[in-house]
Enzyme design. Structure first.
Site, PDB file in Angstrom:
ATOM      1  N   LYS A 118      34.656   2.570  38.570  1.00 52.50           N
ATOM      2  CA  LYS A 118      34.975   2.757  37.269  1.00 52.50           C
ATOM      3  C   LYS A 118      34.754   3.721  36.390  1.00 52.50           C
ATOM      4  O   LYS A 118      33.549   4.204  36.441  1.00 52.50           O
ATOM      5  CB  LYS A 118      34.459   1.253  36.543  1.00 52.50           C
ATOM      6  CG  LYS A 118      35.483   1.072  35.178  1.00 52.50           C
ATOM      7  CD  LYS A 118      34.727  -0.366  34.575  1.00 52.50           C
ATOM      8  CE  LYS A 118      35.410  -0.423  33.058  1.00 52.50           C
ATOM      9  NZ  LYS A 118      34.729  -1.679  32.406  1.00 52.50           N
ATOM     10  N   HIS A 120      35.519   4.369  33.341  1.00 53.42           N
ATOM     11  CA  HIS A 120      35.598   4.520  31.847  1.00 53.42           C
ATOM     12  C   HIS A 120      34.533   3.069  31.618  1.00 53.42           C
ATOM     13  O   HIS A 120      34.039   2.639  32.367  1.00 53.42           O
ATOM     14  CB  HIS A 120      36.776   4.122  31.197  1.00 53.42           C
ATOM     15  CG  HIS A 120      37.539   3.086  31.655  1.00 53.42           C
ATOM     16  ND1 HIS A 120      38.267   2.831  33.050  1.00 53.42           N
ATOM     17  CD2 HIS A 120      37.523   1.672  31.345  1.00 53.42           C
ATOM     18  CE1 HIS A 120      38.439   1.559  33.244  1.00 53.42           C
ATOM     19  NE2 HIS A 120      38.229   0.898  32.153  1.00 53.42           N
TER      20      HIS A 120
END
Length: 241
Positions: A118, A120
């Site tokens: 991921k 963010h």
């Protein structure tokens, strides 16, 4: 039927409890997870049975499955600090088993990985509790040990120790390497070459035992299963370890 009813003993053992294993096989058949017929395995073998844990797909089935896992883990005597569920099937298994162990008074944190990092928010590949200490990997079945190696690499990269593996079914058949049969199973590979303790809820012996018992019953569903006993036995004689 619950796993508590299936097995209330906590004797340390890495072999499935015979009674619990038989009841798990029955549960898997009734849930449509264990099926009989003709199925092609990843190794290209024509198997007379197929186990698809993804079909434990409602709350009651998942609860009962978690109970079987938790009792098998407790009975095995394996000590661990964190549960890890490899994406994707392992995610729900790790969460469910963690909840059931907590209900049994044996709380353990859990974590799982993303297939892609991921970029963010909190970022990273891991979700859940920090991986530290001895890690128990929870998965459904293993066929070649590849997924276990991948999970071990993730665990080690986080600074923890891959310690043990809990699975639903040990197929007890020869693994394949480079397209060739080898004289050990995936579970034996994990134990002997990768150094992990392994506990399984049930194995191929339990399936054969259940089918053999069904052959003595007059129940119509049992009589339908009877026809597969010889086919599963022949498969084990050819590919079993």
């Amino acid at each position: 039927m619950t796993a508590q009813e299936a097995d209330r003993t906590h004797t340390a053992s890495n072999s499935p409890s015979a009674e619990a294993a038989q009841q798990f096989v029955q549960f898997a058949i009734e849930s449509g997870v264990l099926r009989f017929g003709e199925f092609t395995t990843k190794a290209g073998r024509l198997s007379p049975y197929f186990f698809n844990a993804g079909l434990f797909n409602d709350g009651q089935k998942l609860l009962t499955l978690a109970q079987f896992y938790a009792n098998a883990i407790v009975r095995s005597g394996i000590e661990f600090d964190v549960i890890f569920g490899p994406a994707y099937k392992g995610i729900v298994l790790a969460a469910a088993v963690s909840m059931e162990l907590a209900r049994l008074g044996r709380p353990a944190p859990y974590a799982y990985n993303r297939k892609e990092a991921k970029d963010h928010g909190e970022g990273g590949m891991l979700v859940g509790a920090p991986l530290k200490g001895r890690v128990l990997i929870v998965d459904d079945v293993i066929s070649a040990g590849t997924a276990v190696r991948e999970a071990m690499a993730i665990i080690r990269s986080a600074g923890a120790t891959p310690h043990a593996l809990a699975i639903a079914l040990d197929r007890q058949e020869m693994a394949t390497e480079n397209g060739q049969d080898v004289p050990h199973s995936a579970v034996q590979l994990v134990q002997d070459q990768l150094g992990l303790q392994v506990c399984a809820i049930a194995n191929l012996s339990a399936i054969l035992g259940y089918l053999s018992h069904s052959s003595t019953s007059d129940d119509s569903a049992a009589s339908q299963l009877e026809q597969y006993h010889g086919k599963v036995q022949a498969y084990r004689e050819r590919y079993g370890v």
